[in-house]
Design a protein around this motif. Sequence first.
Motif, short mmCIF file in Angstrom:
data_model
loop_
_atom_site.label_atom_id
_atom_site.label_comp_id
_atom_site.label_asym_id
_atom_site.label_seq_id
_atom_site.Cartn_x
_atom_site.Cartn_y
_atom_site.Cartn_z
N ASP A 78 0.82 -1.21 0.00
CA ASP A 78 0.00 0.00 0.00
C ASP A 78 0.86 1.26 0.00
N GLY A 84 -6.96 -9.37 2.27
CA GLY A 84 -5.66 -8.75 2.47
C GLY A 84 -4.63 -9.18 1.44
N ARG A 127 -6.82 1.62 -4.62
CA ARG A 127 -7.37 0.85 -3.51
C ARG A 127 -8.78 0.36 -3.79
N THR A 150 -9.84 -3.55 -3.96
CA THR A 150 -10.79 -4.02 -2.96
C THR A 150 -12.03 -4.63 -3.60
N VAL A 174 -11.78 3.03 2.02
CA VAL A 174 -10.60 2.92 1.16
C VAL A 174 -10.59 3.95 0.04
N SER A 234 -5.73 5.08 3.78
CA SER A 234 -4.81 3.97 3.55
C SER A 234 -5.18 2.78 4.44
N TYR A 235 -4.44 1.67 4.25
CA TYR A 235 -4.66 0.46 5.03
C TYR A 235 -3.81 0.41 6.30
#
Length: 276
Positions: free
Chosen positions: A135, A171, A184, A188, A244, A248-249
Motif C-alpha cells: 500500500d 488482504g 485501492r 478491494t 478505502v 490507507s490500510y
Amino acid sequence: MDDLLKAIVLGTIQGLTEFLPISSSAHLRILPDWFGWGDPGAAFTAVIQIGTELAVLIYFRKDIVRIAWAWLRSLVKPELRGHIDARMGWYVIVGSLPIVILGILLKDTIESDFRNLWIIATTLIVMGVVLGMADRFGSTERGQKQLGLRDAALMGGAQAMALIPGVSRSGATISMGRALGFDRETATRFAFLLAIPAVVGAGVFQLGDIPGGDNPYGVGPTIVGTVVSFLVGYAAIAWLLNYVSTKSYTPFVIYRIALGGLTMVLLATGVLSATG
C-alpha cells in the motif's frame, strides 16, 4: 456459554472481519481460545463465511448480473469479448482456480496443521508487513479498465495463500493488487468479487461436516451464526468501500502486527495452546 450465544458472537466476529484485511479465519481461531471455548473447527468457520458472501452477492448484485450476462453473451458474440464486463467474468474464473485446486488438495492440512496458532500469529505479522509495503509503495495509476488476465491470475494466486488462517483473503488479494499498481477501490472491489466462488464453494464443500464431525456447534447454532455474519458483513462492506476511497490500510497493518505479536506472547507464556 450456550452454543447458540457462542455462534452469535462468532457470527458477529466473522461479519466484522471477513472484508477487512485482517483475516476472519484467524479471529475465529484465536478469539474462541481467548474466551476458553476451544477451536470452532474448519467446517463451522467455512460455513458461516457463506453468510458474509451472501452479503457480497446482494451488495454487488447489479455488478454480478451485469458481468455474468456480458460474459454469457460474449461466448456467442465475439465482438463483445473485449468489453470490460465480459473480461471480468473470465478474470473471476481464472482468479478462482488456484484457491479451488489447492483447497481440495490441501483439505486435510488446512483442517489440522494450518490451524496451529504459531503459524497464524506469524502470518498475521508477515502479511501485515506485506500489506503495508504494497500500500505504501504501490502506485494508484491503474483502475478497473486496466485489469488484465495476468493480473487476475496473480491476484488469484495471492488469494490462495488465505488457505492459511491469518493471511486474509481480502488482504492477500488487495496486497497483490496494490503491488500491481491498482488503486485501492479497484483492488478491494475485485477482491470481493474474486472471493465469491472460493468462499461459497468452501462452505458448500464443508456442509457435510456440520451435523457433528469437525463442527462442535451443530446445525442450529451454525445457521444462526451464518445469518448474523450476513447482517454484520453487509454493513462492513459499505463501510470499507467508503473508507478505502480516501484512506490507507495503515490501521489494519498496525492491528495485524499487534494481534500477531500478542498471540505469540500468550503462546510463549502458556496462556494459549498452539493446537487448542
